[in-house]
Each structure stands twice: as C-alpha cells, then as structure tokens.
Design a protein around this motif. Structure first.
Motif, PDB file in Angstrom:
ATOM      1  N   TYR A  81       0.740  -1.539   0.108  1.00 36.32           N
ATOM      2  CA  TYR A  81      -0.107  -0.171   0.403  1.00 36.32           C
ATOM      3  C   TYR A  81       0.678   2.215  -0.275  1.00 36.32           C
ATOM      4  N   VAL A  82       0.513   2.016  -0.604  1.00 41.74           N
ATOM      5  CA  VAL A  82       0.947   3.391  -0.883  1.00 41.74           C
ATOM      6  C   VAL A  82       0.498   4.474   0.056  1.00 41.74           C
ATOM      7  N   PHE A  83      -0.289   4.939   1.105  1.00 43.98           N
ATOM      8  CA  PHE A  83      -0.563   6.377   1.530  1.00 43.98           C
ATOM      9  C   PHE A  83      -0.568   7.577   0.853  1.00 43.98           C
ATOM     10  N   PHE A  84      -1.235   8.120   0.594  1.00 40.58           N
ATOM     11  CA  PHE A  84      -1.678   9.971   0.247  1.00 40.58           C
ATOM     12  C   PHE A  84      -1.881  10.121   1.961  1.00 40.58           C
ATOM     13  N   SER A  85      -1.273  10.971   2.829  1.00 34.92           N
ATOM     14  CA  SER A  85      -1.882  10.566   4.349  1.00 34.92           C
ATOM     15  C   SER A  85      -2.720  12.116   4.898  1.00 34.92           C
ATOM     16  N   SER A  86      -2.262  13.128   3.476  1.00 33.00           N
ATOM     17  CA  SER A  86      -3.081  14.789   3.603  1.00 33.00           C
ATOM     18  C   SER A  86      -3.056  14.837   2.351  1.00 33.00           C
ATOM     19  N   ILE A  87      -5.087  15.000   1.116  1.00 30.04           N
ATOM     20  CA  ILE A  87      -3.938  15.134  -0.261  1.00 30.04           C
ATOM     21  C   ILE A  87      -4.147  16.586  -0.311  1.00 30.04           C
ATOM     22  N   TYR A  88      -4.526  17.273   1.011  1.00 33.40           N
ATOM     23  CA  TYR A  88      -5.171  18.994   0.476  1.00 33.40           C
ATOM     24  C   TYR A  88      -2.826  18.931   0.610  1.00 33.40           C
ATOM     25  N   ARG A  89      -2.006  18.765   1.295  1.00 33.33           N
ATOM     26  CA  ARG A  89      -1.158  19.693   1.180  1.00 33.33           C
ATOM     27  C   ARG A  89      -0.156  18.513   0.366  1.00 33.33           C
ATOM     28  N   GLN A  90      -0.833  17.432  -0.794  1.00 34.92           N
ATOM     29  CA  GLN A  90      -0.122  16.682  -1.068  1.00 34.92           C
ATOM     30  C   GLN A  90       0.136  16.594  -2.360  1.00 34.92           C
ATOM     31  N   GLN A  91      -0.679  17.696  -3.393  1.00 31.06           N
ATOM     32  CA  GLN A  91      -1.453  17.694  -4.015  1.00 31.06           C
ATOM     33  C   GLN A  91       0.064  17.499  -5.912  1.00 31.06           C
ATOM     34  N   TYR A  93       2.280  16.273  -5.485  1.00 32.03           N
ATOM     35  CA  TYR A  93       2.673  14.229  -5.368  1.00 32.03           C
ATOM     36  C   TYR A  93       2.192  13.696  -6.326  1.00 32.03           C
ATOM     37  N   ILE A  94       0.632  14.283  -5.838  1.00 31.86           N
ATOM     38  CA  ILE A  94      -0.461  13.414  -6.928  1.00 31.86           C
ATOM     39  C   ILE A  94      -0.238  13.878  -8.420  1.00 31.86           C
ATOM     40  N   ALA A  95       0.162  15.091  -8.244  1.00 30.90           N
ATOM     41  CA  ALA A  95       0.302  15.706 -10.325  1.00 30.90           C
ATOM     42  C   ALA A  95       1.972  14.875 -10.461  1.00 30.90           C
ATOM     43  N   MET A  96       2.826  14.892  -9.315  1.00 32.74           N
ATOM     44  CA  MET A  96       3.899  13.775 -10.549  1.00 32.74           C
ATOM     45  C   MET A  96       3.774  12.622 -10.886  1.00 32.74           C
ATOM     46  N   PHE A  97       2.588  11.774  -9.521  1.00 27.25           N
ATOM     47  CA  PHE A  97       2.727  10.269 -10.035  1.00 27.25           C
ATOM     48  C   PHE A  97       1.451  10.129 -11.137  1.00 27.25           C
ATOM     49  N   ILE A  98       0.700  10.946 -11.396  1.00 27.63           N
ATOM     50  CA  ILE A  98      -0.181  10.937 -12.079  1.00 27.63           C
ATOM     51  C   ILE A  98       0.406  11.490 -13.348  1.00 27.63           C
ATOM     52  N   ASN A  99       1.382  12.366 -13.730  1.00 28.23           N
ATOM     53  CA  ASN A  99       2.610  12.447 -14.718  1.00 28.23           C
ATOM     54  C   ASN A  99       3.255  12.002 -15.788  1.00 28.23           C
ATOM     55  N   TYR A 124     -10.753  15.057  -6.695  1.00 28.94           N
ATOM     56  CA  TYR A 124     -11.623  14.090  -6.416  1.00 28.94           C
ATOM     57  C   TYR A 124     -11.553  13.277  -7.773  1.00 28.94           C
ATOM     58  N   ASP A 125     -10.601  13.823  -8.833  1.00 32.95           N
ATOM     59  CA  ASP A 125      -9.783  12.852  -9.730  1.00 32.95           C
ATOM     60  C   ASP A 125      -9.229  11.590  -9.077  1.00 32.95           C
TER      61      ASP A 125
END
Length: 285
Positions: A81-91, A93-99, A124-125
C-alpha cells in the motif's frame, strides 16, 4: 504488509490517527516518509504544536525504520500500500504520480486521506486510482468513503473517578458562558500546559461543553467520553446523521442543547432522576 506512508509536517488528526494505528499494528513495515518527528516519544521542540501535542502525539517508540531509497522500492512494487496521508498538502506529489503514470503502472494499492473540514473533496480525480477517505461528504460525492477521527486506546480511562467539578475547565462555546457556574469557574483560554493536568480536569468533571468547530468531528468529544464526561453538545441536533461522530443520543449518552436555559433544565432532569452514572457510563462506552 509493507506500507509507504507519505506524511506531512503539520499536526493533522486524521493523518496522524491512521499512522499511529498502522504503526502499532505493523511496526517497522510502515514507513513514514518523511519521518513524522512529533509522533515519537523522544520528540523535542520549542515550537508550539497544535493542542499542545495532547492526546495524539509523542506516543510511538522511535524504532529503526528503513527510509532509504523508498522511491525506487516503490517503483519496484515493494509496497503493498501507498498512503497519501494529507491529500490537501500533497497535491504536487499526486500531480507527479499522474504525470509519470505511477498510479496506473504500479501494483501497489493507493489510499488517499482527506482530513480537511471543507465538504468538497480536495482532488476528486484520485478516486479512479485508489480508495478515497474523507471526514465529511455532505454533498454526497460518489466514490468517497467516510472516515472519522479517533484517539489512542491508551488514552482511555479504565474506570471513573469521583466527580468534583460540574463542568470541565476549558469551554470554547461563548453561549455557555451565560451560565453563571461556567462564567465563574471556566475559561475559553488555553489553561493546561501538561497533558496529565488536562486529563485530571476531565476525570473529575461531570460534564463537558462541546460544539461544532470547523467540523462536527472533533477530538474533544472523544477525550470527554474517554474520561466518563458527559458531552453537552451545543446545537447538536443540527449534526447530520451521516457525519462523525456517530451514536449520540440525547439524554442517553450526551446532552443536546440550544440555549443555556435548556441545558440547565436538562441537567436538573438528570440530577432529579439520578441517572448521571448511567449517562456517564454510556458516554464512555
């Protein structure tokens, strides 16, 4: 079970609740990255921390954890598992993972935690890439899983002590100060610098004033209940049924009130019927 837990440097009840529980269950196989220093017993800092660090923080043993080359290990699918523990503050990170296509190409399962008070999901995506947990979902977004705050079991009082105070000392609800006992014996200022003093105050108090803050789900409800304090929840009937914390029943395990006169009347009913011990026990349960 190997878990990579992307942490954040802010005191965050939901994020830190979940990390605490995972570390307790799976030990060093849960890697906080970066290391969440305030979670450990040896944490020392002069900076002010949220809530003085009471209840949730500085509890874990600082065990040896492998935080080296975690990104490479993740790309090699070494984590279940990989947890993003605070999605608000880790956007970012998330953009990098998507890209980089990591959400689609890695075999790890992804978990997104959204502990913000705002009713709208932060990113939400991400529901297409994993499991999205949010504290409140008042607008009924599909794919959002509701999650609530918690406190460590080690902070729950085993048995009640004699109750020598009517209300606990710290009261944040200004409407409550219209009650003379509260105005004379309580304060809305931070009064406790030591956790043991705060808990002692709760353990000897019969009732505790609570209310909605940014959201309904606040640690104060659980801190009170953990110390056999009956929550007196201002405008509590306005809390939606599908919003944490669940299970409040007026005059059975808490008291819901709208005006000081109503609260006083209900307290008098409790005392006249001699049902305080029942309410206190039910609150704790």
């Amino acid at each position: 079970m190997k878990i990579l837990y992307f942490s954040n440097m802010v005191e965050d009840y939901l994020s830190d609740n979940i990390f605490y529980g995972l570390r307790k269950k799976f030990g060093a196989d849960v890697i906080d990255l970066p290391k969440k220093e305030i979670m450990y017993k040896n944490y020392k800092s002069d900076k002010e921390v949220y809530g003085n660090g009471f209840t949730m923080w500085k509890l874990l043993d600082d065990i040896e954890v492998d935080r080296e080359n975690n990104y490479e290990k993740m790309k090699n699918n070494e984590y279940d598992y990989v947890f993003f523990s605070s999605i608000y503050r880790q956007q970012l990170y998330i953009a990098m993972f998507i890209n980089e296509g990591l959400f689609k190409n890695l075999k790890s399962k992804f978990v997104f935690l959204d502990g913000e008070d705002d009713g709208f999901p932060t990113v939400y995506d991400t529901i297409q890439y994993g499991t999205y947990f949010k504290r409140e979902n008042p607008y009924n977004y599909k794919g959002i899983n509701i999650i609530g705050l918690s406190i460590p079991g080690e902070k729950v009082q085993d048995k009640p002590e004699p109750k020598t105070r009517l209300f606990s000392t710290h009261v944040q609800c200004f409407e409550a100060f219209k009650i003379s006992w509260i105005s004379q014996n309580c304060t809305n200022q931070k009064v406790f610098t030591k956790e043991e003093d705060y808990y002692k105050d709760l353990s000897i108090s019969r009732y505790g004033i609570t209310m909605k803050k940014s959201g309904w789900d606040t640690p104060r409800h659980m801190e009170n209940a953990a110390h056999y304090v009956v929550n007196c929840i201002y405008q509590g009937e306005q809390k939606p049924k599908d919003v944490h914390p669940f299970g409040f029943v007026d005059m059975e395990n808490c008291i819901l009130w709208n005006t000081p006169e109503e609260l006083i009347s209900k307290l008098q009913q409790v005392e006249k019927a001699n049902i305080y011990d029942r309410l206190s026990t039910a609150s704790h349960e």
